[in-house]
Motif scaffolding. Structure first.
Motif, PDB file in Angstrom:
ATOM      1  N   ASP A   6       0.866  -1.179   0.000  1.00 22.01           N
ATOM      2  CA  ASP A   6       0.000   0.000   0.000  1.00 22.01           C
ATOM      3  C   ASP A   6       0.904   1.230   0.000  1.00 22.01           C
ATOM      4  OD1 ASP A   6      -2.554   1.132   0.071  1.00 22.01           O
ATOM      5  OD2 ASP A   6      -2.597   1.245   2.253  1.00 22.01           O
ATOM      6  N   THR A  26      -1.307  -1.222  -4.139  1.00 25.55           N
ATOM      7  CA  THR A  26      -2.468  -0.334  -4.097  1.00 25.55           C
ATOM      8  C   THR A  26      -1.969   1.092  -3.858  1.00 25.55           C
ATOM      9  OG1 THR A  26      -2.748  -0.842  -1.736  1.00 25.55           O
ATOM     10  CG2 THR A  26      -4.184  -2.003  -3.279  1.00 25.55           C
ATOM     11  N   ASN A  28      -3.564   5.322  -3.509  1.00 22.74           N
ATOM     12  CA  ASN A  28      -4.756   6.165  -3.350  1.00 22.74           C
ATOM     13  C   ASN A  28      -4.290   7.612  -3.497  1.00 22.74           C
ATOM     14  OD1 ASN A  28      -3.900   7.185  -0.788  1.00 22.74           O
ATOM     15  ND2 ASN A  28      -4.746   5.387   0.238  1.00 22.74           N
ATOM     16  N   LYS A  83      -9.623   1.807  -9.269  1.00 24.35           N
ATOM     17  CA  LYS A  83     -10.188   1.858  -7.911  1.00 24.35           C
ATOM     18  C   LYS A  83     -11.320   2.889  -7.900  1.00 24.35           C
ATOM     19  CE  LYS A  83      -7.862   1.683  -3.422  1.00 24.35           C
ATOM     20  NZ  LYS A  83      -6.714   2.246  -2.698  1.00 24.35           N
ATOM     21  N   PHE A 129     -11.721  -1.355   5.040  1.00 22.77           N
ATOM     22  CA  PHE A 129     -10.637  -0.652   5.732  1.00 22.77           C
ATOM     23  C   PHE A 129     -10.645  -1.036   7.212  1.00 22.77           C
ATOM     24  CE2 PHE A 129      -9.436   3.336   3.093  1.00 22.77           C
ATOM     25  CZ  PHE A 129      -9.503   2.631   1.912  1.00 22.77           C
ATOM     26  N   ARG A 132      -9.155   1.854   9.860  1.00 25.76           N
ATOM     27  CA  ARG A 132     -10.058   2.998  10.098  1.00 25.76           C
ATOM     28  C   ARG A 132     -11.320   2.538  10.831  1.00 25.76           C
ATOM     29  NH1 ARG A 132      -9.572   7.015   4.808  1.00 25.76           N
ATOM     30  NH2 ARG A 132      -7.368   6.566   4.418  1.00 25.76           N
ATOM     31  N   ALA A 163      -7.747  -3.875   3.700  1.00 21.18           N
ATOM     32  CA  ALA A 163      -7.004  -2.619   3.551  1.00 21.18           C
ATOM     33  C   ALA A 163      -6.953  -1.868   4.881  1.00 21.18           C
ATOM     34  CB  ALA A 163      -7.659  -1.757   2.478  1.00 21.18           C
ATOM     35  N   SER A 164      -6.169  -0.786   4.872  1.00 22.39           N
ATOM     36  CA  SER A 164      -5.973   0.008   6.092  1.00 22.39           C
ATOM     37  C   SER A 164      -5.392  -0.894   7.200  1.00 22.39           C
ATOM     38  CB  SER A 164      -7.306   0.646   6.522  1.00 22.39           C
ATOM     39  OG  SER A 164      -7.146   1.563   7.560  1.00 22.39           O
ATOM     40  N   ARG A 166      -2.699  -1.979   9.776  1.00 18.06           N
ATOM     41  CA  ARG A 166      -1.799  -1.130  10.569  1.00 18.06           C
ATOM     42  C   ARG A 166      -0.674  -1.884  11.269  1.00 18.06           C
ATOM     43  NH1 ARG A 166      -5.576   3.113  11.555  1.00 18.06           N
ATOM     44  NH2 ARG A 166      -5.976   3.776   9.423  1.00 18.06           N
ATOM     45  N   THR A 183      -3.464  -5.585   1.869  1.00 16.88           N
ATOM     46  CA  THR A 183      -2.535  -4.540   1.426  1.00 16.88           C
ATOM     47  C   THR A 183      -2.071  -3.767   2.641  1.00 16.88           C
ATOM     48  OG1 THR A 183      -2.122  -2.753  -0.134  1.00 16.88           O
ATOM     49  CG2 THR A 183      -4.333  -2.777   0.888  1.00 16.88           C
TER      50      THR A 183
END
Ligand code: E4P
Length: 217
Positions: A6, A26, A28, A83, A129, A132, A163-164, A166, A183
């Motif tokens: 990511d 990925t 963004n 995306k 995510f 988050r 995703a997201s 951590r 990711t």
């Protein structure tokens, strides 16, 4: 489980690609901003570093303009994955692109119902995510469990792209649930290597090896 990086940092992607761990990338808009690079140029460069999908995100909010942006982005390379956000216009774009054989990653997913919608729209990947979600007092991994259950109930082919991410525990839990992809920032992927007993073991073996007075090369 496939590993996507990511990031839009070329040095990090190059290093991960050399480990054989990299299955895709990925990006963004925030990561493009962080890279300080031109969007199309950096995505083109990333696409040469991996054969796997490279997510490039549209920024328009309406379907016709999303399609125009996707047209430019998908011409960058065959492994570009468009995306789109989890909105009605995003899913219209998802359906149109998927019907044309273009990979689509539906992003900003925060509920299992949203994931159901994305699968019905033909998404290649759904991106829940988890970080988050956790940050806001929800259980990110419960969301992954629910999506896994629903997708398996109906044999949806949409891949769950966690995703997201951590920290390493997110990776472990996602793998236990059976997520298809995760990711993570390169630092989290590198943290997966770490174990104090590995470091201690190396130190012990090297100390004893030195005592033998030998060399291999
Ligand atoms: C992935 O596709 C997302 O862009 C990313 O994982 C978001 O992560 P963040 O919540 O750490 O910004």
């Amino acid at each position: 489980m496939k590993f996507f990086a990511d990031t839009a940092d070329i040095a990090d992607i190059t290093e991960l690609a050399a480990t054989g761990l990299l299955d895709g990338v990925t990006t963004n808009p925030s990561l493009i901003h962080k890279s300080g690079r031109k969007f199309v140029e950096v995505v083109a460069e990333i696409c040469k570093l991996t054969d796997g999908p490279v997510s490039a995100e549209v920024v328009a909010l309406d379907h016709p303009t999303m399609m125009k942006e996707a047209e430019i982005l998908r011409k960058i390379a065959d492994n570009v994955c468009i995306k789109v956000p989890l909105t009605i216009d995003g899913l219209k774009t998802c359906k149109a692109l998927s019907d044309e054989g273009t990979m689509v990653n539906v992003t900003l997913c925060f509920s299992a119902n949203q994931a159901l919608l994305a699968a019905k729209a033909g998404a290649t990947f759904i991106s829940p995510f988890v970080g988050r979600h956790d940050d806001n007092g929800f259980d990110g991994m419960k969301l992954i469990e629910d999506i896994r259950l629903i997708y398996d109930n109906y044999a949806f082919e949409t891949e769950i792209l966690v995703a997201s991410v951590r920290h390493p525990i997110h990776v472990l839990e996602a793998a236990k649930i059976g997520a298809d992809v995760m990711t993570a920032p390169p630092a989290v992927i590198k943290a997966l290597f770490n174990h104090v007993l590995t470091d201690k073991g190396i130190a012990g073996f090297l100390a004893d090896w030195e005592k033998t007075g030998q060399t291999i090369v």
